[in-house]
Design a protein around this motif. Structure first.
Motif, short mmCIF file in Angstrom:
data_model
loop_
_atom_site.label_atom_id
_atom_site.label_comp_id
_atom_site.label_asym_id
_atom_site.label_seq_id
_atom_site.Cartn_x
_atom_site.Cartn_y
_atom_site.Cartn_z
N ILE A 170 77.32 39.45 -27.47
CA ILE A 170 77.76 38.55 -26.77
C ILE A 170 76.55 36.99 -26.77
O ILE A 170 74.67 38.13 -26.82
CB ILE A 170 78.04 39.11 -25.10
N GLY A 171 76.83 36.40 -27.07
CA GLY A 171 75.31 36.04 -26.89
C GLY A 171 75.41 34.83 -27.50
O GLY A 171 76.78 33.85 -27.72
N PRO A 172 74.49 33.61 -28.68
CA PRO A 172 73.23 34.24 -28.48
C PRO A 172 73.40 33.95 -26.79
O PRO A 172 72.84 33.01 -26.35
CB PRO A 172 72.87 32.69 -29.53
N VAL A 173 72.09 34.63 -26.55
CA VAL A 173 71.88 35.02 -25.05
C VAL A 173 70.40 33.75 -25.15
O VAL A 173 70.86 33.57 -23.82
CB VAL A 173 71.23 35.76 -25.07
N LYS B 199 68.03 30.85 -26.64
CA LYS B 199 68.14 29.96 -27.95
C LYS B 199 67.48 30.96 -29.72
O LYS B 199 66.33 31.61 -29.63
CB LYS B 199 66.91 28.56 -27.91
N THR B 200 67.86 30.20 -30.48
CA THR B 200 67.51 31.30 -31.93
C THR B 200 67.78 30.32 -33.62
O THR B 200 68.71 29.30 -33.45
CB THR B 200 68.65 31.91 -32.07
N PRO B 201 66.70 30.20 -34.10
CA PRO B 201 67.74 29.36 -35.44
C PRO B 201 68.24 30.23 -36.60
O PRO B 201 68.00 29.52 -37.07
CB PRO B 201 65.27 29.77 -35.62
N THR B 202 68.23 31.14 -35.91
CA THR B 202 69.08 32.62 -36.98
C THR B 202 70.27 31.10 -36.66
O THR B 202 71.63 31.25 -37.42
CB THR B 202 69.59 33.67 -36.88
N LYS B 203 70.84 30.99 -35.34
CA LYS B 203 72.24 30.27 -35.32
C LYS B 203 72.12 29.71 -34.66
O LYS B 203 72.56 29.11 -32.93
CB LYS B 203 72.94 31.64 -34.43
N GLY C 260 71.07 37.55 -30.67
CA GLY C 260 70.64 36.01 -30.26
C GLY C 260 69.35 35.58 -29.68
O GLY C 260 69.28 35.34 -28.17
N GLY C 261 68.33 35.49 -29.98
CA GLY C 261 67.10 34.97 -30.13
C GLY C 261 65.89 35.95 -28.79
O GLY C 261 65.29 36.61 -28.87
N LEU C 262 66.49 37.31 -29.42
CA LEU C 262 65.87 38.37 -28.54
C LEU C 262 64.58 38.93 -29.37
O LEU C 262 64.57 38.89 -30.60
CB LEU C 262 67.18 39.99 -29.06
N VAL D 38 68.17 39.79 -36.04
CA VAL D 38 67.84 39.66 -37.23
C VAL D 38 66.58 39.55 -37.71
O VAL D 38 66.39 40.33 -38.61
CB VAL D 38 69.02 38.00 -37.59
N ARG D 39 65.97 38.31 -36.64
CA ARG D 39 64.47 38.37 -37.58
C ARG D 39 63.68 39.43 -36.90
O ARG D 39 62.39 40.04 -37.56
CB ARG D 39 64.07 36.72 -36.30
N GLU D 40 63.89 39.74 -35.96
CA GLU D 40 62.77 40.79 -35.19
C GLU D 40 62.75 42.39 -36.10
O GLU D 40 62.30 43.26 -36.48
CB GLU D 40 63.63 41.46 -33.83
N1 3NM Z 1 74.58 36.29 -33.90
P1 3NM Z 1 67.78 36.84 -34.40
S1 3NM Z 1 73.53 34.69 -32.49
C1 3NM Z 1 74.04 36.26 -36.34
O1 3NM Z 1 75.27 34.71 -30.41
C2 3NM Z 1 74.30 36.09 -34.69
O2 3NM Z 1 76.90 35.37 -31.57
C3 3NM Z 1 75.24 34.98 -32.83
O3 3NM Z 1 69.24 36.44 -34.86
C4 3NM Z 1 75.95 35.46 -32.36
O4 3NM Z 1 68.50 37.90 -34.04
C5 3NM Z 1 72.70 35.67 -33.99
O5 3NM Z 1 66.78 36.38 -35.67
C6 3NM Z 1 71.52 35.62 -34.61
O6 3NM Z 1 67.63 35.59 -33.42
C7 3NM Z 1 70.41 36.34 -34.34
#
Ligand code: 3NM
Length: 375
Positions: A298-301, A303-307, A333-335, A354-356
């Motif tokens: 459930i996310g992105p909780v 804001k995240t540059p990964t998505k 997401g952005g955790l 992802v990033r952490e």
């Molecule tokens: N899926 P980070 S958010 C791969 O909301 C991914 O489904 C998401 O990356 C979703 O930990 C996300 O670097 C990116 O923010 C998570």
């Protein structure tokens, strides 16, 4: 458990039974008056194995003999005309107030009962439960117990069913375990290196997510990660590609909203294959649950540059998911270490990042798992 009581009189007419040896050489009892063999078969019964989202087991305290005042699995005897599955769900409702659906059969175990002589208890695991606990019928109390802190379970048959459930790793590779995923590591950068470190640190789940590689590169890497995680406690999930998940022998696949549906995917995967689904709203989360997903992201909780194209759903949506979705869920997401704390307070226990986990993976996994464990 009391001694098994022998059948002495005909249950229909009350005449004393005679012992005979049948043509097949089997010792039987016969009622000479009814001209019927008194078959001594076990009484069919069922038991429900139900874990909540924290991996705790549902038990009831009996208020009838045998074993009044002791704890056991919810369950009871089959009524005439009902299937064992119907019996199990009815007993669950009567004794605990909870409703649910049959997940799978665990097995059938014979038992000795001082009143009913011999019983055959069929155990089922229960999923998608709902309602609030209210003990009734043969039970005085009902409640969830941590596995490390279970009261003595009254019936040997129930203990055996529970053991079968655990031994078959239904608990560890199935939803029970997924409920407590903890640090969910999504690979990036040097995928193999991240997977190796995550596995060494004892991550529960590693998801191979590689948007850049070709299909053949992905398969090579997926096979390598399968090798790394094989014979460990770490589950291996492949993002998006069900073919690569299946060929590499992964434990499951994680599907996005634009991938094939969970229902379709289920048609081509082995029975205990895990199917996760990305969801971005309460509505999508409920739809994934209905579609038969084993867990949801459930996310992105935040804001995240990964998505980056996705609008954050915020903590409020996580709260709604906690209250409305029964299957395991993982926040994503952005955790980071700071914002996870607030989500933990709400009751979320699984965090995908992802990033952490991209650098210093081993320490990050340990740190997140320690936070989840409350250390
Ligand atoms: N899926 P980070 S958010 C791969 O909301 C991914 O489904 C998401 O990356 C979703 O930990 C996300 O670097 C990116 O923010 C998570």
């Amino acid at each position: 458990m009391g001694k098994m009581r022998e059948l002495i009189y005909c249950q229909e007419c009350g005449v004393k039974l005679n012992e005979i040896v049948t043509d097949e050489g089997v010792n039987r009892k016969i009622c000479e008056f009814c001209k019927k063999i008194a078959y001594e078969n076990p009484v069919p019964a069922t038991a429900a194995i139900l874990f909540n989202e924290r991996g705790e087991l549902l038990l009831v305290k009996r208020n009838v003999e045998p074993k009044a005042g002791e704890w056991c699995l919810p369950g009871g005897f089959n009524e005439i005309g009902e299937t064992p599955e119907e019996c199990c769900l009815r007993e669950l409702k009567e004794e605990t107030g909870l409703t649910g659906s049959i997940e799978r059969i665990i097995g059938s175990v014979p038992g000795v009962n001082p009143f009913y002589r011999s019983v055959l208890v069929t155990g089922y695991s229960i999923g998608n439960f709902s309602g609030s606990i209210s003990a009734g019928d043969d039970s005085d109390e009902a409640g969830f117990f941590e596995l490390s802190n279970l009261p003595e379970i009254a019936f040997k048959s129930h203990r055996e069913l529970l053991k079968t459930y655990m031994d078959k790793e239904l608990y560890s590779t199935d939803k029970g375990m997924l409920k407590a995923m903890g640090a969910y590591v999504i690979t990036s950068g040097d995928h193999i290196n991240v997977a190796e470190s995550a596995c060494e640190a004892g991550a529960t789940i590693i998801q191979y997510r590689d948007k850049a590689a070709s299909q053949s590169e992905k398969l090579t890497k997926a096979k390598l990660i399968r090798k790394i995680t094989r014979n460990t406690e770490t589950l291996f999930i492949v993002n998006d590609d069900i073919d690569i998940a299946l060929i590499s022998g992964a434990d499951g696949v994680h599907l996005g909203q634009d991938d094939i549906s969970v229902e379709e995917a289920r048609k081509i995967v082995p029975g205990n294959f895990i199917i996760g689904k990305s969801t971005h709203s309460l509505e999508q989360a409920l739809a994934a649950e209905k579609d038969g997903a084993d867990y949801i992201g459930i996310g992105p909780v935040f804001k995240t540059p990964t998505k980056e194209d996705y609008i954050p759903i915020g903590v409020e949506t996580v709260k709604k998911v906690i209250h409305n979705v029964k299957i395991p869920f993982v926040c994503i997401g952005g955790l980071n270490y700071d914002n996870i704390q607030g989500l933990l307070t709400l009751g979320a226990i699984n965090f995908a990042m992802v990033r952490e986990f991209a650098s210093d993976t081993k320490n990050s996994v340990k740190r997140i798992n320690n936070m989840i464990a409350g250390n």
